[in-house]
Design a protein around this motif. Sequence first.
Motif, PDB file in Angstrom:
ATOM      1  N   ILE A 115       0.841  -1.201   0.000  1.00 46.95           N
ATOM      2  CA  ILE A 115       0.000   0.000   0.000  1.00 46.95           C
ATOM      3  C   ILE A 115       0.877   1.252   0.000  1.00 46.95           C
ATOM      4  N   ALA A 116       1.946   1.242   0.782  1.00 50.35           N
ATOM      5  CA  ALA A 116       2.854   2.396   0.837  1.00 50.35           C
ATOM      6  C   ALA A 116       3.472   2.651  -0.542  1.00 50.35           C
ATOM      7  N   VAL A 117       3.861   1.592  -1.248  1.00 51.15           N
ATOM      8  CA  VAL A 117       4.436   1.759  -2.586  1.00 51.15           C
ATOM      9  C   VAL A 117       3.380   2.310  -3.546  1.00 51.15           C
ATOM     10  N   TYR A 118       2.181   1.739  -3.518  1.00 58.14           N
ATOM     11  CA  TYR A 118       1.122   2.193  -4.425  1.00 58.14           C
ATOM     12  C   TYR A 118       0.807   3.670  -4.198  1.00 58.14           C
ATOM     13  N   GLU A 119       0.685   4.061  -2.940  1.00 56.06           N
ATOM     14  CA  GLU A 119       0.361   5.461  -2.651  1.00 56.06           C
ATOM     15  C   GLU A 119       1.521   6.388  -3.013  1.00 56.06           C
ATOM     16  N   LYS A 120       2.751   5.925  -2.820  1.00 59.09           N
ATOM     17  CA  LYS A 120       3.920   6.728  -3.196  1.00 59.09           C
ATOM     18  C   LYS A 120       3.933   6.993  -4.702  1.00 59.09           C
ATOM     19  N   LEU A 121       3.438   6.024  -5.481  1.00 62.68           N
ATOM     20  CA  LEU A 121       3.405   6.171  -6.937  1.00 62.68           C
ATOM     21  C   LEU A 121       2.135   6.856  -7.442  1.00 62.68           C
TER      22      LEU A 121
END
Length: 151
Positions: A115-121
């Motif tokens: 989730i952190a990666v998806y939101e960062k992107l």
Amino acid sequence: MSNSVRIVAASPEDLQALMAIEQRCQSHPWSNAVMVRYLNKKQVVWRLELTESIVGFAVVTQVAGEAELLDIAIHPDYQGHGLGQQLLQHLLDMVAANGNERMFLEVRESNRAAIAVYEKLGFCQVGVRSNYYPAKQGREDALMYCQELIV
């Protein structure tokens, strides 16, 4: 690490390597038959190579101006180095270049790292599928995410 990374379309010959990663990464992995179905389609499964070894992959479909990330996995020995983010960014660039207006994905609500990666992107949560994923004890919600792509 990124200097030796290569992202290319996977082929049916990659099945064993991809399934080894899938088995290590997913609590409820896909079957060989499901993976073969996607491998038999052109440019749907993408493998991430690091120094000529397959260490990750993603499955992305593209239909009617929309892309969907169906599966993504980085071998546990290589997680935490930004490879998943690099793979996903590559796919976002590719599907946007192919004229897609948005990309969707679903993620287990407990998968905080993803989730952190998806939101960062730039992905934003757009919904919830209650009790969607099988879990060790019952079922788990899927969080639905979308990113609007600039075409």
